[in-house]
Write a protein that holds these residues in place. Structure first.
Motif, PDB file in Angstrom:
ATOM      1  N   LYS A 292       0.841  -1.197   0.000  1.00  0.00           N
ATOM      2  CA  LYS A 292       0.000   0.000   0.000  1.00  0.00           C
ATOM      3  C   LYS A 292       0.876   1.247   0.000  1.00  0.00           C
ATOM      4  O   LYS A 292       0.585   2.230  -0.708  1.00  0.00           O
ATOM      5  N   GLY A 293       1.954   1.223   0.777  1.00  0.00           N
ATOM      6  CA  GLY A 293       2.872   2.355   0.782  1.00  0.00           C
ATOM      7  C   GLY A 293       3.465   2.599  -0.589  1.00  0.00           C
ATOM      8  O   GLY A 293       3.596   3.758  -1.027  1.00  0.00           O
ATOM      9  N   LYS A 294       3.809   1.534  -1.291  1.00  0.00           N
ATOM     10  CA  LYS A 294       4.376   1.678  -2.625  1.00  0.00           C
ATOM     11  C   LYS A 294       3.323   2.173  -3.612  1.00  0.00           C
ATOM     12  O   LYS A 294       3.604   3.014  -4.476  1.00  0.00           O
ATOM     13  N   ARG A 295       2.108   1.639  -3.484  1.00  0.00           N
ATOM     14  CA  ARG A 295       1.024   2.115  -4.343  1.00  0.00           C
ATOM     15  C   ARG A 295       0.783   3.608  -4.137  1.00  0.00           C
ATOM     16  O   ARG A 295       0.693   4.386  -5.103  1.00  0.00           O
ATOM     17  N   ASP A 296       0.690   4.027  -2.879  1.00  0.00           N
ATOM     18  CA  ASP A 296       0.412   5.438  -2.579  1.00  0.00           C
ATOM     19  C   ASP A 296       1.536   6.343  -3.062  1.00  0.00           C
ATOM     20  O   ASP A 296       1.293   7.426  -3.617  1.00  0.00           O
ATOM     21  N   LEU A 297       2.762   5.887  -2.863  1.00  0.00           N
ATOM     22  CA  LEU A 297       3.916   6.676  -3.307  1.00  0.00           C
ATOM     23  C   LEU A 297       3.865   6.882  -4.819  1.00  0.00           C
ATOM     24  O   LEU A 297       3.980   8.012  -5.309  1.00  0.00           O
ATOM     25  N   PHE A 298       3.705   5.794  -5.558  1.00  0.00           N
ATOM     26  CA  PHE A 298       3.769   5.906  -7.012  1.00  0.00           C
ATOM     27  C   PHE A 298       2.537   6.604  -7.579  1.00  0.00           C
ATOM     28  O   PHE A 298       2.635   7.364  -8.553  1.00  0.00           O
ATOM     29  N   TYR A 299       1.373   6.377  -6.965  1.00  0.00           N
ATOM     30  CA  TYR A 299       0.169   7.069  -7.426  1.00  0.00           C
ATOM     31  C   TYR A 299       0.331   8.577  -7.259  1.00  0.00           C
ATOM     32  O   TYR A 299      -0.011   9.353  -8.170  1.00  0.00           O
ATOM     33  N   THR A 300       0.885   9.000  -6.129  1.00  0.00           N
ATOM     34  CA  THR A 300       1.128  10.433  -5.906  1.00  0.00           C
ATOM     35  C   THR A 300       2.090  10.981  -6.946  1.00  0.00           C
ATOM     36  O   THR A 300       1.885  12.076  -7.499  1.00  0.00           O
ATOM     37  N   GLU A 301       3.144  10.230  -7.227  1.00  0.00           N
ATOM     38  CA  GLU A 301       4.109  10.664  -8.242  1.00  0.00           C
ATOM     39  C   GLU A 301       3.445  10.802  -9.610  1.00  0.00           C
ATOM     40  O   GLU A 301       3.678  11.782 -10.340  1.00  0.00           O
ATOM     41  N   MET A 302       2.599   9.838  -9.980  1.00  0.00           N
ATOM     42  CA  MET A 302       1.941   9.883 -11.280  1.00  0.00           C
ATOM     43  C   MET A 302       0.936  11.027 -11.352  1.00  0.00           C
ATOM     44  O   MET A 302       0.807  11.691 -12.396  1.00  0.00           O
TER      45      MET A 302
END
Length: 383
Positions: A292-302
């Motif tokens: 979830k942390g990785k999903r949130d990080l990358f979603y924010t970046e995108m």
């Protein structure tokens, strides 16, 4: 020399292998092929080493070691209240990909039709064709990747024997709602179809999403063949430990195929996974939190890069629309990003037979180290 078999005449290299090769050649950050660039839990690797040291290194029984089949049965009962007999209804395979091949080969005769919901995992269609079957695509329509019941019904003919469903869904990250599953289940029952339910991402769920195994729906246990694996759950995709859960008749057919394809699966890895499954309740919260942390990080970046799309509720993939960034189709844009931006993604049109919707997306895998995700985002700045 005579030609090779006609059944593979139109086969091409898997898009996953192609993208990974291009990523290496272009020194690109690889967010294409779906595997972590970090290892699974140390404690489970230690278990595997211990099992090797204890002498679990010869052929396992072809149906899988008793301990692993029992622990698969145990977790289905504990998590889903499903009762599978480990002696007659569970088979261990070389990952879910072999399981898919085995199920399709065991069920499909030449000329039989199989409904595939596109976008699909590419081995479905390859396995259908190798069995002499005919893949019939039904589109999950963007942006919500929903199916049209009438469209699905129209695709079914007297030759239809099997329907394949993937939940949580690769490549979209969709988690099927109960109402959607009930729709598909009612159609399978109405037309007396088998349903293969690919559930390898069953524990990769976010934001309160719930996984509902197809076999738990009323009237579906006997006609559902469930496929899952340890590779995604434990972040150890190279171990290739999967399984098939099905009624006794289907299991018998699957085992007949399996014993002549791979015969047995890695013994120490089966032993380790069996022990790992006993610790699921303690392991899963940290596992989900990590991804979830990785999903949130990358979603924010995108989002910061200007991409607009709904956050996925499951798996470790994002289907990202590209039409606001380029007029190119997915394949050409993916090549451009690899060569010019040093970021590798998967063009999802490879997962479609009928619709062109995939040409407007790219699939990103966020099962990567945080620094890998940030490096990719940095390379994409200014698109």
């Amino acid at each position: 020399m005579k030609d090779t078999a006609l059944r593979i005449a139109d086969f091409k290299d898997s898009i996953f292998g192609v993208i990974s090769r291009l990523a290496r050649e272009n020194n690109a950050v690889n967010l294409g092929q779906g595997f972590p660039d970090f290892d699974g839990p140390e404690w489970l690797k230690e278990v595997a080493f211990r099992k090797m040291q204890e002498g679990h290194n010869q052929y396992a029984p072809f149906q899988g070691i008793v301990g692993l089949r029992q622990e698969v049965s145990n977790y289905y009962k504990k998590f889903y209240s499903l009762n599978y007999n480990p002696e007659s209804e569970i088979t261990i395979t070389v990952g879910a990909t072999e399981a898919i091949y085995v199920v399709i080969t065991a069920l499909i005769n030449p000329g039989d039709e199989v409904i595939v919901l596109e976008p699909f995992y590419d081995s479905y269609v390859a396995s259908i064709k190798m069995a002499g079957g005919i893949p019939v695509p039904v589109t999950m329509h963007a942006p919500d990747f929903t199916i049209d019941r009438q469209e699905l019904e129209k695709a079914i003919t007297p030759k239809t024997k099997l329907l394949i469903l993937n939940n949580p869904h690769n490549p979209t990250g969709k988690v099927w709602a109960k109402e959607e599953l009930l729709d598909v289940a009612s159609i399978a029952q109405k037309h007396d179809l088998y349903l293969m339910s690919d559930e390898v991402y069953e524990f990769l769920l976010f934001d309160g999403a719930k996984h509902i195994p197809t076999a738990t729906l009323d009237g579906m246990l006997e006609r559902t063949i469930t496929v899952s694996s340890a590779g995604k759950t434990f972040g150890l995709t190279g171990w290739k430990i999967g399984w098939i859960c099905a009624n006794e008749k289907v299991t018998r057919a699957c085992r007949l195929v399996h014993q002549y394809v791979t015969f047995a699966v890695s013994t120490p890895m089966q032993e380790a996974v069996a022990e790992g499954l006993t610790k699921l309740s303690d392991y899963l919260p940290g596992f989900v939190s990590l991804y979830k942390g990785k999903r949130d990080l990358f979603y924010t970046e995108m989002k910061n890069l200007g991409f607009e799309f709904a956050i996925p509720k499951g798996t470790y993939f994002m289907m990202v629309p590209i039409s606001k960034k380029t007029d190119l189709k997915d394949v050409d844009y993916a090549m451009k990003l690899i060569q010019e931006r040093k970021v590798a993604t998967v063009p999802p049109s490879a997962f479609y037979l009928k619709s062109t919707e995939g040409e407007k997306y790219l699939r990103f895998c966020f099962a990567k180290k945080d620094e890998t995700l940030r490096a990719a985002a940095k390379n994409l700045q200014g698109l």
